[in-house]
Design a protein around this motif. Structure first.
Motif, PDB file in Angstrom:
ATOM      1  N   PRO A   1      -9.850  11.303   5.759  1.00 10.92           N
ATOM      2  CA  PRO A   1      -8.657  10.449   5.943  1.00 10.92           C
ATOM      3  C   PRO A   1      -8.179   9.710   4.684  1.00 10.92           C
ATOM      4  O   PRO A   1      -8.179   8.485   4.649  1.00 10.92           O
ATOM      5  N   HIS A   2      -7.744  10.463   3.686  1.00  7.55           N
ATOM      6  CA  HIS A   2      -7.176   9.901   2.447  1.00  7.55           C
ATOM      7  C   HIS A   2      -8.114   8.835   1.854  1.00  7.55           C
ATOM      8  O   HIS A   2      -7.728   7.676   1.679  1.00  7.55           O
ATOM      9  N   ILE A   3      -9.324   9.287   1.529  1.00  4.86           N
ATOM     10  CA  ILE A   3     -10.340   8.355   1.021  1.00  4.86           C
ATOM     11  C   ILE A   3     -10.725   8.670  -0.427  1.00  4.86           C
ATOM     12  O   ILE A   3     -11.800   8.288  -0.878  1.00  4.86           O
ATOM     13  N   GLY A   4      -9.829   9.359  -1.142  1.00  2.42           N
ATOM     14  CA  GLY A   4     -10.140   9.767  -2.518  1.00  2.42           C
ATOM     15  C   GLY A   4     -10.638   8.620  -3.387  1.00  2.42           C
ATOM     16  O   GLY A   4     -11.587   8.776  -4.152  1.00  2.42           O
ATOM     17  N   SER A   5     -10.013   7.476  -3.290  1.00  5.50           N
ATOM     18  CA  SER A   5     -10.393   6.354  -4.173  1.00  5.50           C
ATOM     19  C   SER A   5     -11.359   5.376  -3.499  1.00  5.50           C
ATOM     20  O   SER A   5     -11.617   4.298  -4.030  1.00  5.50           O
ATOM     21  N   ALA A   6     -11.894   5.792  -2.348  1.00  5.82           N
ATOM     22  CA  ALA A   6     -12.628   4.811  -1.523  1.00  5.82           C
ATOM     23  C   ALA A   6     -14.094   4.622  -1.919  1.00  5.82           C
ATOM     24  O   ALA A   6     -14.989   4.781  -1.096  1.00  5.82           O
TER      25      ALA A   6
ATOM     26  N   ARG B   1     -11.803  -2.661  -8.307  1.00  6.30           N
ATOM     27  CA  ARG B   1     -11.035  -2.628  -9.569  1.00  6.30           C
ATOM     28  C   ARG B   1      -9.538  -2.497  -9.280  1.00  6.30           C
ATOM     29  O   ARG B   1      -8.709  -3.097  -9.948  1.00  6.30           O
ATOM     30  N   MET B   2      -9.191  -1.710  -8.248  1.00  3.50           N
ATOM     31  CA  MET B   2      -7.771  -1.583  -7.891  1.00  3.50           C
ATOM     32  C   MET B   2      -7.207  -2.946  -7.458  1.00  3.50           C
ATOM     33  O   MET B   2      -6.081  -3.315  -7.797  1.00  3.50           O
ATOM     34  N   ALA B   3      -8.024  -3.702  -6.715  1.00  3.46           N
ATOM     35  CA  ALA B   3      -7.566  -5.022  -6.241  1.00  3.46           C
ATOM     36  C   ALA B   3      -7.326  -5.958  -7.419  1.00  3.46           C
ATOM     37  O   ALA B   3      -6.338  -6.710  -7.448  1.00  3.46           O
TER      38      ALA B   3
ATOM     39  N   SER C   1      -4.172  15.190  -3.509  1.00  2.00           N
ATOM     40  CA  SER C   1      -3.021  14.562  -4.173  1.00  2.00           C
ATOM     41  C   SER C   1      -2.123  13.863  -3.143  1.00  2.00           C
ATOM     42  O   SER C   1      -2.324  12.686  -2.839  1.00  2.00           O
ATOM     43  N   ARG C   2      -1.173  14.601  -2.586  1.00  2.00           N
ATOM     44  CA  ARG C   2      -0.340  14.084  -1.501  1.00  2.00           C
ATOM     45  C   ARG C   2      -0.139  15.222  -0.508  1.00  2.00           C
ATOM     46  O   ARG C   2       0.031  16.387  -0.899  1.00  2.00           O
ATOM     47  N   GLY C   3      -0.133  14.887   0.777  1.00  2.00           N
ATOM     48  CA  GLY C   3      -0.028  15.900   1.821  1.00  2.00           C
ATOM     49  C   GLY C   3       1.188  16.796   1.666  1.00  2.00           C
ATOM     50  O   GLY C   3       1.129  18.016   1.865  1.00  2.00           O
TER      51      GLY C   3
ATOM     52  N   VAL D   1      -8.225   3.749 -13.046  1.00  2.00           N
ATOM     53  CA  VAL D   1      -9.501   3.343 -12.430  1.00  2.00           C
ATOM     54  C   VAL D   1      -9.998   4.279 -11.340  1.00  2.00           C
ATOM     55  O   VAL D   1     -11.152   4.209 -10.959  1.00  2.00           O
ATOM     56  N   LEU D   2      -9.119   5.119 -10.810  1.00  3.11           N
ATOM     57  CA  LEU D   2      -9.574   5.879  -9.640  1.00  3.11           C
ATOM     58  C   LEU D   2      -9.733   7.371  -9.882  1.00  3.11           C
ATOM     59  O   LEU D   2     -10.081   8.126  -8.968  1.00  3.11           O
ATOM     60  N   ALA D   3      -9.508   7.812 -11.121  1.00  2.00           N
ATOM     61  CA  ALA D   3      -9.561   9.258 -11.395  1.00  2.00           C
ATOM     62  C   ALA D   3     -10.950   9.832 -11.111  1.00  2.00           C
ATOM     63  O   ALA D   3     -11.087  10.855 -10.428  1.00  2.00           O
TER      64      ALA D   3
ATOM     65  N   LEU E   1       0.851  -1.194   0.000  1.00  5.87           N
ATOM     66  CA  LEU E   1       0.000   0.000   0.000  1.00  5.87           C
ATOM     67  C   LEU E   1       0.882   1.238   0.000  1.00  5.87           C
ATOM     68  O   LEU E   1       2.101   1.149   0.197  1.00  5.87           O
ATOM     69  N   LEU E   2       0.244   2.407  -0.137  1.00  3.32           N
ATOM     70  CA  LEU E   2       1.018   3.650  -0.152  1.00  3.32           C
ATOM     71  C   LEU E   2       1.654   3.960   1.203  1.00  3.32           C
ATOM     72  O   LEU E   2       2.545   4.799   1.302  1.00  3.32           O
ATOM     73  N   SER E   3       1.217   3.269   2.243  1.00  2.00           N
ATOM     74  CA  SER E   3       1.796   3.500   3.569  1.00  2.00           C
ATOM     75  C   SER E   3       3.031   2.628   3.823  1.00  2.00           C
ATOM     76  O   SER E   3       3.624   2.703   4.893  1.00  2.00           O
TER      77      SER E   3
ATOM     78  N   PHE F   1      -1.126  -0.929  -4.361  1.00  2.00           N
ATOM     79  CA  PHE F   1      -2.577  -0.731  -4.413  1.00  2.00           C
ATOM     80  C   PHE F   1      -2.845   0.779  -4.394  1.00  2.00           C
ATOM     81  O   PHE F   1      -3.452   1.329  -3.483  1.00  2.00           O
ATOM     82  N   SER F   2      -2.321   1.464  -5.384  1.00  2.00           N
ATOM     83  CA  SER F   2      -2.453   2.930  -5.471  1.00  2.00           C
ATOM     84  C   SER F   2      -1.974   3.355  -6.847  1.00  2.00           C
ATOM     85  O   SER F   2      -1.181   2.649  -7.478  1.00  2.00           O
ATOM     86  N   VAL F   3      -2.442   4.525  -7.270  1.00  2.00           N
ATOM     87  CA  VAL F   3      -1.870   5.063  -8.508  1.00  2.00           C
ATOM     88  C   VAL F   3      -0.524   5.726  -8.194  1.00  2.00           C
ATOM     89  O   VAL F   3       0.410   5.651  -8.980  1.00  2.00           O
ATOM     90  N   GLY F   4      -0.434   6.370  -7.013  1.00  2.00           N
ATOM     91  CA  GLY F   4       0.808   7.043  -6.608  1.00  2.00           C
ATOM     92  C   GLY F   4       1.869   5.998  -6.258  1.00  2.00           C
ATOM     93  O   GLY F   4       1.566   4.948  -5.699  1.00  2.00           O
ATOM     94  N   TYR F   5       3.121   6.302  -6.632  1.00  2.00           N
ATOM     95  CA  TYR F   5       4.191   5.337  -6.338  1.00  2.00           C
ATOM     96  C   TYR F   5       5.383   6.036  -5.680  1.00  2.00           C
ATOM     97  O   TYR F   5       6.511   5.577  -5.770  1.00  2.00           O
TER      98      TYR F   5
HETATM   99  C1  DGY Z   1      -3.463   6.640  -4.786  1.00  2.00           C
HETATM  100  O1  DGY Z   1      -3.913   5.649  -5.378  1.00  2.00           O
HETATM  101  O2  DGY Z   1      -2.317   7.057  -4.980  1.00  2.00           O
HETATM  102  C2  DGY Z   1      -4.388   7.333  -3.846  1.00  2.00           C
HETATM  103  O3  DGY Z   1      -3.768   8.297  -3.125  1.00  2.00           O
HETATM  104  C3  DGY Z   1      -5.112   6.349  -2.951  1.00  2.00           C
HETATM  105  O4  DGY Z   1      -5.966   5.593  -3.717  1.00  2.00           O
END
Ligand code: DGY
Length: 336
Positions: free
Chosen positions: A295-300, A307-309, A245-247, A103-105, A56-58, A78-82
């Motif tokens: 709490p960072h739920i943009g794609s939730a 679809r991300m899974a 986006s990112r903090g 998938v999450l835009a 995950l991103l964490s 499991f994120s678009v951000g890397y």
């Molecule tokens: C991402 O995918 O990078 C988002 O921040 C969380 O879904």
């Protein structure tokens, strides 16, 4: 590697992705509520002789993690951000890196708008007002805020999510400006189909002229602290800043100062620095009147998370089978 390859998954992602992985691989999942430590990931990868890692991103995926299992051929986030994966270190080792673009835009754009509308129309304050039994009568000055329709929306970073966010402005008959490294004619054409005439401007102009500024840049060296005190000072005192986006793209101390000094109107944040943002963090003193935080739920959304899974499972399969990944972060970062 002998026998069935093993995949280590650092959190319980939606079942659809785990099931797909289990059809072909031995799968071990960290089922804690909080992320495993890096030491734990390293020891699990080594113990399992893992061929794949789903993270995950964490999770910080650095050289130490990448070296933990000699058989590791793919990391799928499991994120678009890397920004949490050391891509150069992975590329050097020939380890593929998958991610989940595309998938999450739309789902993240929905959340950007939820924050934008919440900040403008003060719905969180309104709810608190009613819940506290303070609603005594209809009030001519009660919880007034700026109009959203006909206002100017400034998009910083007209990528996939920025474009999806801009598109939604059509229904509100807004003026759309965007900034970034260069004009994006293909994105402008996409927005023109929605009747939007998105204008490319430099960032300072965008900050000065927008009623709403929404951030959609990836976190890289040049975007860290992109919105600091000088940028916040350029914004108007009623302007609303939205960050999905990112903090780290926003300088938290500068935002705290700007909100305290009334340099900007409000901020709606789905991402923070630090993350998680503790409720006793100084920034939180501005909530809910000037600040709304999620709490960072943009794609939730359930559909998007499923679809991300599936996408991380598909990337993991491709990596283990030695095929090109459907979504390679190394390729998308221009490192291939
Ligand atoms: C991402 O995918 O990078 C988002 O921040 C969380 O879904």
């Amino acid at each position: 590697m002998t026998g069935t390859p093993t995949v280590y998954v650092t959190r319980t992602i939606p079942e659809i992705g785990l099931d797909r992985l289990r059809e072909r691989y031995e799968v071990a999942v960290w089922d804690g509520k909080l992320p495993p430590t890096k030491e734990h990931i390293v020891s699990m990868l080594a113990e399992l002789d893992a061929a794949g890692l789903v993270c995950l991103l964490s999770d910080e995926i650095d050289a130490e993690v990448l070296d933990a299992s000699p058989d590791l051929s793919v990391v799928s986030t499991f994120s678009v951000g890397y920004d949490h994966v050391h891509l150069a270190a992975a590329a050097e080792r020939g380890i593929a890196v998958g991610h989940t673009p595309g998938v999450l835009a739309e789902t993240t754009a929905d959340l950007a708008w939820a924050l934008l509308l919440t900040c403008a129309r003060r719905t969180v304050e309104g709810h608190a007002h009613v819940a506290a039994d303070e609603w005594e009568t209809w009030g001519p000055r009660l919880l007034t805020g700026p109009d959203v329709h006909d206002a100017t929306l400034g998009i910083v970073g007209l990528g996939e999510i920025g474009t999806a966010t801009a598109k939604r402005a059509a229904g509100f008959e807004m003026d759309v400006r965007y900034s970034g490294r260069s004009p994006k004619p293909e994105r402008e054409a996409e927005l023109a189909e929605f009747g939007l005439d998105a204008t490319y401007v430099d960032r300072d102009e965008l900050l000065a002229e927008s009623d709403f500024v929404s951030l959609h840049v990836p976190l890289v060296e040049e975007t860290e602290g992109l919105i600091g005190s000088a940028e916040l000072q350029r914004m108007s005192e009623d302007a609303i800043l939205i960050n999905t986006s990112r903090g780290e793209v926003v300088d938290t101390d500068a935002l705290d100062t700007a909100l305290a000094a009334g340099q900007i109107g409000r901020a709606g944040l789905d991402v923070t620095d630090p993350e998680p943002l503790p409720a006793d963090h100084p920034l939180f003193r501005h909530a809910p009147e000037r600040l709304v935080v999620t709490p960072h739920i943009g794609s939730a959304s359930t559909g998007t998370r499923n679809r991300m899974a599936e996408m991380v499972a598909a990337c993991t399969e491709a990596g283990i089978e030695g095929e090109p990944l459907p979504h390679s972060a190394i390729r998308d970062a221009g490192m291939e």
